[in-house]
Design a protein around this motif. Structure first.
Motif, PDB file in Angstrom:
ATOM      1  N   LEU A  69     -28.937  73.344 -40.249  1.00  0.00           N
ATOM      2  CA  LEU A  69     -29.979  74.318 -40.582  1.00  0.00           C
ATOM      3  C   LEU A  69     -30.295  75.217 -39.391  1.00  0.00           C
ATOM      4  CD1 LEU A  69     -32.413  71.999 -42.568  1.00  0.00           C
ATOM      5  CD2 LEU A  69     -31.051  73.872 -43.519  1.00  0.00           C
ATOM      6  N   THR A  70     -30.356  74.615 -38.213  1.00  0.00           N
ATOM      7  CA  THR A  70     -30.668  75.384 -37.002  1.00  0.00           C
ATOM      8  C   THR A  70     -29.616  76.452 -36.747  1.00  0.00           C
ATOM      9  OG1 THR A  70     -31.837  73.499 -36.030  1.00  0.00           O
ATOM     10  CG2 THR A  70     -31.078  75.213 -34.517  1.00  0.00           C
ATOM     11  N   MET A  71     -28.354  76.090 -36.879  1.00  0.00           N
ATOM     12  CA  MET A  71     -27.290  77.070 -36.656  1.00  0.00           C
ATOM     13  C   MET A  71     -27.226  78.090 -37.792  1.00  0.00           C
ATOM     14  SD  MET A  71     -26.191  76.531 -33.720  1.00  0.00           S
ATOM     15  CE  MET A  71     -24.909  77.780 -33.801  1.00  0.00           C
ATOM     16  N   ASP A  72     -27.571  77.694 -39.019  1.00  0.00           N
ATOM     17  CA  ASP A  72     -27.621  78.652 -40.130  1.00  0.00           C
ATOM     18  C   ASP A  72     -28.660  79.735 -39.852  1.00  0.00           C
ATOM     19  OD1 ASP A  72     -25.636  77.451 -41.577  1.00  0.00           O
ATOM     20  OD2 ASP A  72     -26.986  76.388 -42.951  1.00  0.00           O
ATOM     21  N   TYR A  73     -29.843  79.329 -39.385  1.00  0.00           N
ATOM     22  CA  TYR A  73     -30.885  80.299 -39.070  1.00  0.00           C
ATOM     23  C   TYR A  73     -30.499  81.156 -37.872  1.00  0.00           C
ATOM     24  CZ  TYR A  73     -34.718  79.268 -42.287  1.00  0.00           C
ATOM     25  OH  TYR A  73     -35.501  79.182 -43.407  1.00  0.00           O
ATOM     26  N   HIS A  74     -29.785  80.566 -36.934  1.00  0.00           N
ATOM     27  CA  HIS A  74     -29.341  81.326 -35.758  1.00  0.00           C
ATOM     28  C   HIS A  74     -28.334  82.404 -36.167  1.00  0.00           C
ATOM     29  CE1 HIS A  74     -28.091  82.306 -31.730  1.00  0.00           C
ATOM     30  NE2 HIS A  74     -26.862  81.875 -31.951  1.00  0.00           N
ATOM     31  N   GLY A  76     -27.547  83.387 -39.418  1.00  0.00           N
ATOM     32  CA  GLY A  76     -27.907  84.205 -40.571  1.00  0.00           C
ATOM     33  C   GLY A  76     -29.200  84.978 -40.443  1.00  0.00           C
ATOM     34  N   ALA A  77     -30.133  84.502 -39.604  1.00  0.00           N
ATOM     35  CA  ALA A  77     -31.435  85.157 -39.489  1.00  0.00           C
ATOM     36  C   ALA A  77     -31.763  85.561 -38.059  1.00  0.00           C
ATOM     37  CB  ALA A  77     -32.525  84.232 -40.027  1.00  0.00           C
ATOM     38  N   SER A  78     -30.781  85.399 -37.173  1.00  0.00           N
ATOM     39  CA  SER A  78     -30.930  85.818 -35.760  1.00  0.00           C
ATOM     40  C   SER A  78     -32.091  85.118 -35.056  1.00  0.00           C
ATOM     41  CB  SER A  78     -31.112  87.344 -35.671  1.00  0.00           C
ATOM     42  OG  SER A  78     -29.979  88.013 -36.199  1.00  0.00           O
TER      43      SER A  78
END
Length: 250
Positions: A69-74, A76-78
């Motif tokens: 999740l942390t890398m997805d937000y990094h 995908g959502a900067s």
């Protein structure tokens, strides 16, 4: 179930908050993401060996999902993120109650560390599960704090292993506790628990190179500090000299 829900839903909530307010997000992950590793020592690029339906998997897989999740937000959502994989940590001010004996081996050996100290100070046998040959690495809390600060102040996302590469078997750990607390303390063996990792040791080459970090406090130096703190809290501010081991003072 509660552990998995906290790691997943809690991380998701905090990532959402970090996105809204533009904060830098720190995920304190764990060495448990490596499971019962087939690679030794463990490097950050190792994907792990986790039983997804085991009794320990709620924590292992919860942290692995939190990293996802942390890398997805990094990506995908900067969201600006940092990931630390923390290995077993000990030191003063730990909660004594974390050390109570439970039927299942708890996810972080931190609690086993506390239990051994509590047993020794209470004149109880030191409980070692299995044959005591399984290994762990223990870092002093001040070393971890320094590593986290360098991670948060630096430019690298991670994940970074933050741990002390000094490796001890559980039997060796119990013997170190004997030396520091009570040389006459007995060691009691009990059947091991399911999915208990056989080896755990961090490769900290990445943290050394990119963060300029490595632990400074070794086990036999940090242990007396913890023992002193536990004595004060269990027996009172003045401590006790009864059964005090050779390393009881800070």
């Amino acid at each position: 179930m509660g552990s998995h829900k906290t790691n997943v839903v809690g991380t998701l909530n905090m990532l959402g908050l970090a996105k809204r307010v533009g904060a830098r997000f720190l995920l304190t992950s764990t060495s448990e993401v490596y499971g019962d590793p087939l690679q030794h020592p463990q490097v950050e690029s190792y994907w792990g060996n986790v039983n997804p339906i085991g009794v320990r998997s709620c924590y292992d897989e919860g942290k692995r999902t939190a990293e996802t999740l942390t890398m997805d937000y990094h990506r995908g959502a900067s969201v600006e993120v940092r990931i630390a994989r923390i290995f077993n940590t000990y030191g003063p001010r730990m909660c004594i109650d974390d050390g109570r004996v439970v039927s299942n081996f708890v996810a972080q050996m931190r609690e086993t560390w506390v239990r051994l100290h509590h047993q020794a100070l209470r004149k109880e046998p030191l409980t070692v599960y299995g044959d005591g040959k399984q290994t762990r690495s223990f870092q002093y809390v001040s070393d971890l704090v320094e590593g986290l600060m360098r991670l948060m102040e630096g430019e690298h996302v991670g994940p970074f292993n933050l741990g002390n590469p000094g490796e001890f078997t559980m039997l060796e750990l119990a013997q170190v506790v004997q030396e520091a607390v009570d040389p006459n303390a007995k060691i009691e063996f009990r059947p091991n628990t399911e999915d208990d990792p056989h080896k755990r040791k961090p490769d900290i080459s990445k943290a050394k190179e990119l963060l300029g970090w490595e632990p400074a406090v070794q086990l036999r130096e940090g242990l007396p500090r913890m023992v002193s703190d536990f004595r004060k809290r269990i027996f009172g501010d003045h401590g006790t000299t009864e059964g005090a081991g050779t390393g009881a003072s800070a």
